[in-house]
Design a protein around this motif. Structure first.
Motif: not given
Length: 357
Positions: A305-326
């Motif tokens: 799992e990769v956990v990042v904050t929403n300081t930078i928009p990354h919605e497209i990356q989350k669709l490509q990789c379910p391991k990314i959490k915000t």
């Protein structure tokens, strides 16, 4: 809070719709509407900003999140700041959760300190205060001649660890390089956990080897110096084999850093930790830039799992990789805006933060 009555106006400077999400969250928490402004690109790629309401005598907060086109993002911000200045705004406060070009904050060979240049441009445009989060180097605050509030995302990431990782007491905080050890130590002490440091991985762009002051000429020109002087050359560094200082066997490994962009070093760290017996691997970072093929590489890696904050928009990356959490950090940004507008102390937002944090 009434925007018109209280003299508070909040603008988002992004022409990219996905980058305006954080501004909407902050405005909702403050109970105000986003200010009316048009930001768009002309056919010749010039940026145009048109403010569509009065800002005379008001506190203007400009929220700017970094999009994929970072240089356009910067121009949008500078032009909007200058537009507010020429429209007689009382104060112009920039809310820039991720400060762009923050990695270029040291002189390297014949390069330049770009973050210093960017700070000067922002101040010259008319910025009177800056709110940002987890600067890559805290010393960047000294590049500005205006007040800078460098907020921390670590309370939100620590809360995520405690609430979303069931067996976090069996975890160890990992620094993927010695340069990240202070951040890892801060997390470990707050969670009462152990710490591990990976040493010996390939040198990255932050190493002293690329600093011009540590790159003497390979051929000595004796005619350029006095014959009686023998200046000793610096011994070149040699990378040791990859080692993990600390026990990770049978543990959950939580790698912490401030930025995750090029993921190669994180993938190498994850492989090393797996070999040393870690059964689950998390990556925690404030800013998730996740450029290029990062989502695909993470999905195929040993990272759970990769956990990042929403300081930078990354919605497209989350669709490509379910391991990314915000993790949402709009709460602390909205509170900072409220306190600055009302003239209240900011010290509450920096509780229990030491010099090394």
């Amino acid at each position: 809070m009434n925007a018109a009555k209280g003299g508070l106006v909040i603008f988002t400077a992004n022409s990219n719709p996905s980058s305006r999400e954080l501004g909407k969250r902050i405005a909702e928490r403050l109970g105000v509407e986003l200010g009316k402004v048009q930001v768009y690109q002309e056919a010749n790629r010039e940026t145009r900003v048109q403010i569509q309401e009065s800002v005379r005598g008001k506190d203007v907060f400009i929220i700017q999140t970094v999009s994929k086109d970072v240089n356009t993002t910067i121009m949008e911000l500078l032009i909007m700041v200058y537009a507010c200045r020429t429209s007689c705004a009382r104060n112009i406060i920039g809310v820039i959760p991720y400060f762009p070009y923050s990695k270029q904050c040291k002189m390297r060979k014949r390069g330049s300190i770009v973050s210093k240049l960017l700070a000067s441009m922002m101040c010259k445009a008319g910025l009177s205060h800056l709110i940002t989060m987890d600067l890559h180097q805290k010393e960047i605050q000294g590049f500005f001649n205006i007040p800078v509030d460098n907020l921390r995302a670590s309370p939100f990431l620590l809360q995520y660890i405690q609430e979303e990782i069931p067996d976090y007491r069996n975890a160890v905080i990992v620094a993927k390089s010695p340069s990240s050890a202070k951040r890892a130590q801060s997390f470990a002490e707050r969670l009462r956990l152990g710490i591990a440091v990976i040493h010996g991985e390939a040198q990255d762009a932050e190493s002293d080897l690329v600093d011009g002051r540590h790159s003497p000429p390979t051929v000595k020109n004796m005619g350029a110096i006095h014959p009686s002087l023998e200046i000793p050359l610096l011994i070149p560094k040699e990378k040791p084999p990859i080692t993990v200082v600390g026990d990770v066997g049978g543990r959950i490994a939580i790698i912490v850093d401030d930025i995750i962009d090029d993921v190669d070093s994180f993938l190498a760290a994850a492989e090393t930790l797996k070999e040393r017996g870690a059964y689950k691997i998390f990556v925690m970072a404030t800013h998730g830039i996740l450029s290029s093929d990062a989502p695909r590489l993470i999905e195929e890696s040993a990272i759970d799992e990769v956990v990042v904050t929403n300081t930078i928009p990354h919605e497209i990356q989350k669709l490509q990789c379910p391991k990314i959490k915000t993790v949402d950090i709009s709460m602390i940004l909205s509170e900072a805006i409220r306190r600055i507008h009302n003239g209240e102390s900011m010290s509450y937002l920096f509780r229990n933060i030491g010099m090394d944090d």
